[in-house]
Write an enzyme that holds these catalytic residues in place. Structure first.
Site, PDB file in Angstrom:
ATOM      1  N   ARG A  21       0.844  -1.218   0.000  1.00 36.41           N
ATOM      2  CA  ARG A  21       0.000   0.000   0.000  1.00 36.41           C
ATOM      3  C   ARG A  21       0.872   1.259   0.000  1.00 36.41           C
ATOM      4  O   ARG A  21       0.625   2.214  -0.740  1.00 36.41           O
ATOM      5  CB  ARG A  21      -0.899  -0.049   1.237  1.00 36.41           C
ATOM      6  N   SER A  22       1.907   1.210   0.822  1.00 34.56           N
ATOM      7  CA  SER A  22       2.786   2.372   0.925  1.00 34.56           C
ATOM      8  C   SER A  22       3.524   2.625  -0.399  1.00 34.56           C
ATOM      9  O   SER A  22       3.647   3.764  -0.845  1.00 34.56           O
ATOM     10  CB  SER A  22       3.773   2.139   2.073  1.00 34.56           C
ATOM     11  N   ILE A 127       9.097 -13.385   9.137  1.00 37.89           N
ATOM     12  CA  ILE A 127       8.862 -13.419  10.593  1.00 37.89           C
ATOM     13  C   ILE A 127      10.097 -13.888  11.345  1.00 37.89           C
ATOM     14  O   ILE A 127      10.197 -13.716  12.552  1.00 37.89           O
ATOM     15  CB  ILE A 127       7.654 -14.308  10.977  1.00 37.89           C
ATOM     16  N   ASP A 128      11.067 -14.504  10.639  1.00 38.84           N
ATOM     17  CA  ASP A 128      12.194 -15.154  11.337  1.00 38.84           C
ATOM     18  C   ASP A 128      13.182 -14.176  11.973  1.00 38.84           C
ATOM     19  O   ASP A 128      13.926 -14.545  12.877  1.00 38.84           O
ATOM     20  CB  ASP A 128      12.964 -16.056  10.363  1.00 38.84           C
ATOM     21  N   ALA A 187       9.030 -18.063  30.023  1.00 44.35           N
ATOM     22  CA  ALA A 187       9.180 -19.521  29.887  1.00 44.35           C
ATOM     23  C   ALA A 187      10.266 -20.021  30.843  1.00 44.35           C
ATOM     24  O   ALA A 187      11.193 -19.279  31.181  1.00 44.35           O
ATOM     25  CB  ALA A 187       9.554 -19.864  28.450  1.00 44.35           C
ATOM     26  N   LYS A 214       6.594 -24.200  41.744  1.00 44.01           N
ATOM     27  CA  LYS A 214       5.990 -23.785  40.463  1.00 44.01           C
ATOM     28  C   LYS A 214       4.872 -24.751  40.090  1.00 44.01           C
ATOM     29  O   LYS A 214       4.971 -25.950  40.349  1.00 44.01           O
ATOM     30  CB  LYS A 214       7.049 -23.776  39.362  1.00 44.01           C
ATOM     31  N   GLU A 223      12.124 -24.204  16.019  1.00 39.07           N
ATOM     32  CA  GLU A 223      12.026 -25.354  15.101  1.00 39.07           C
ATOM     33  C   GLU A 223      13.398 -25.790  14.591  1.00 39.07           C
ATOM     34  O   GLU A 223      13.635 -26.968  14.338  1.00 39.07           O
ATOM     35  CB  GLU A 223      11.088 -25.050  13.922  1.00 39.07           C
ATOM     36  N   ARG A 244       2.996 -32.205  27.617  1.00 37.93           N
ATOM     37  CA  ARG A 244       2.185 -32.012  26.409  1.00 37.93           C
ATOM     38  C   ARG A 244       2.989 -31.177  25.425  1.00 37.93           C
ATOM     39  O   ARG A 244       3.811 -30.371  25.846  1.00 37.93           O
ATOM     40  CB  ARG A 244       0.875 -31.279  26.723  1.00 37.93           C
TER      41      ARG A 244
HETATM   42  O1  F6P Z   1      10.638 -18.113   6.723  1.00 43.42           O
HETATM   43  C1  F6P Z   1       9.394 -18.040   7.340  1.00 43.42           C
HETATM   44  C2  F6P Z   1       8.914 -19.395   7.774  1.00 43.42           C
HETATM   45  O2  F6P Z   1       7.644 -19.231   8.387  1.00 43.42           O
HETATM   46  C3  F6P Z   1       9.864 -20.176   8.667  1.00 43.42           C
HETATM   47  O3  F6P Z   1       9.819 -19.749  10.002  1.00 43.42           O
HETATM   48  C4  F6P Z   1       9.375 -21.580   8.459  1.00 43.42           C
HETATM   49  O4  F6P Z   1      10.398 -22.504   8.693  1.00 43.42           O
HETATM   50  C5  F6P Z   1       8.984 -21.579   7.008  1.00 43.42           C
HETATM   51  O5  F6P Z   1       8.743 -20.230   6.654  1.00 43.42           O
HETATM   52  C6  F6P Z   1       7.764 -22.402   6.673  1.00 43.42           C
HETATM   53  O6  F6P Z   1       7.614 -22.384   5.302  1.00 43.42           O
HETATM   54  P1  F6P Z   1       6.288 -22.824   4.538  1.00 43.42           P
HETATM   55  O7  F6P Z   1       5.230 -21.805   4.826  1.00 43.42           O
HETATM   56  O8  F6P Z   1       6.695 -22.840   3.119  1.00 43.42           O
HETATM   57  O9  F6P Z   1       5.907 -24.150   5.100  1.00 43.42           O
END
Ligand code: F6P
Length: 320
Positions: A21-22, A127-128, A187, A214, A223, A244
């Site tokens: 948009r920008s 997002i990473d 955490a 706790k 991940e 869990r």
């Molecule tokens: O790079 C962003 C990301 O969300 C990573 O954190 C994750 O490993 C990957 O993309 C997942 O990719 P996809 O959406 O292709 O499964």
């Protein structure tokens, strides 16, 4: 410069719409035609290109995802794919291109600039938070808020049953989301790929916390450090905890962008257009301190963003 184009590429990130948009409105304010390329480099190769006007971006700033859609494109890695992309840019008369995306997309932008002389400005969208040169990328803040909301909810049910939860968050090879969300959510432990860990020590620490009163434990796992399922089995087996697991997955990437991401993307979009108009190419918009600056893509892509290990100390000190 009279015609520019914008695309989103790679994994989507909240705030990409605000960025498009920008770009569109800054372009129009400068009497430039702005084209939208659908599905990133794939759409560029296939010629999925259309002119955007101000109404096309109405009501988009608050929406997650990307209305131009995105893709991870293998064909652009080939010379033939690159030539098709170039032909399409030329046939539409596009003189400048803005690419919003992560490392892979910025690499594509660099190829267009260095090999074919296309004026390209990148905007970091992932997002990473693994992109060098900018303190934060578009989408990170929203993802962290999504994670925090989820962990806060899990905390409540975990406390009611004295349970240990292993929560897996995204980040590919980068532990930033895990580390910052561990701090934000209090955490008990965080496991990230950048820092060595000793599982037995972590399990002992958690046992001790239960002894001290706790009522639950939350372990956030990036991940890139391994799967929550495997960690969960180990915690159950070695620690004997009622364990869990939750894999937050793509819910981290969706949802309405935070005000921070909307304003970051908006500022970067304006800076990207200004950069093209000033004759820049082969650069990326970056947040440095409080200012948006331009940094060479060469520098961005030849350096690795290091995680500030001070945050790990904070996470550990505060998990008592
Ligand atoms: O790079 C962003 C990301 O969300 C990573 O954190 C994750 O490993 C990957 O993309 C997942 O990719 P996809 O959406 O292709 O499964």
């Amino acid at each position: 410069m009279k015609k520019i184009a914008v695309m989103t590429s790679g994994g989507d990130s909240p705030g990409m719409n605000a960025g498009i948009r920008s770009v569109v409105r800054t372009g129009l304010a400068n009497d430039i035609e702005v084209y939208g390329i659908e599905q990133g480099f794939k759409g560029l190769i296939e010629g999925q290109i259309r002119k955007l006007n101000s109404r096309d971006v109405s009501n988009t700033i608050q929406r997650g995802g990307t209305f131009l859609r995105s893709a991870r494109c293998m064909e652009f890695k080939t010379e033939a794919g690159q030539k098709k992309a170039l032909d399409n840019l030329e046939s539409f008369g596009i003189e400048g291109l803005i690419v919003i995306g992560g490392d892979g997309s910025l690499t594509g932008a660099k190829i267009l600039y260095e090999k074919y002389g296309v004026k390209v400005v990148g905007m970091p969208g992932s997002i990473d938070n693994d992109i060098y040169g900018t303190s934060i990328s578009i989408g990170v803040d929203t993802a962290l808020n999504n994670i925090a909301r989820a962990v806060d909810m899990i905390n409540e049910t975990a406390s009611s049953h004295d349970r240990t939860f292993i929560i897996e968050v995204m980040g590919r090879h980068c532990g930033y989301l895990a580390l910052m969300s561990a701090i934000a959510c209090g955490a008990e432990a965080v496991i990230i790929p950048e820092i060595e860990y000793n599982l037995e020590n972590i399990i002992d620490k958690i046992k001790q916390r239960y002894v001290e009163g706790k009522s639950r434990s939350v372990v956030i796992v990036a991940e890139g450090a391994g799967s929550a399922v495997d960690f969960g089995k180990a915690f159950q087996l070695i620690g004997g905890f009622d364990t869990r697991i939750t894999v937050l997955g793509h819910l981290q990437r969706g949802g309405s962008p935070t005000v921070f991401d909307r304003t970051l993307a908006t500022r970067m979009g304006a800076a990207a257009v200004d950069g093209l108009l000033a004759g820049h190419g082969g650069v990326m918009t970056a947040l440095a301190g409080r200012e948006i600056s331009l940094i060479d893509l060469d520098v961005v892509l030849s350096n690795k963003r290091e995680l500030d290990t001070k945050f790990m100390e904070i996470a550990e000190d505060l998990s008592l």
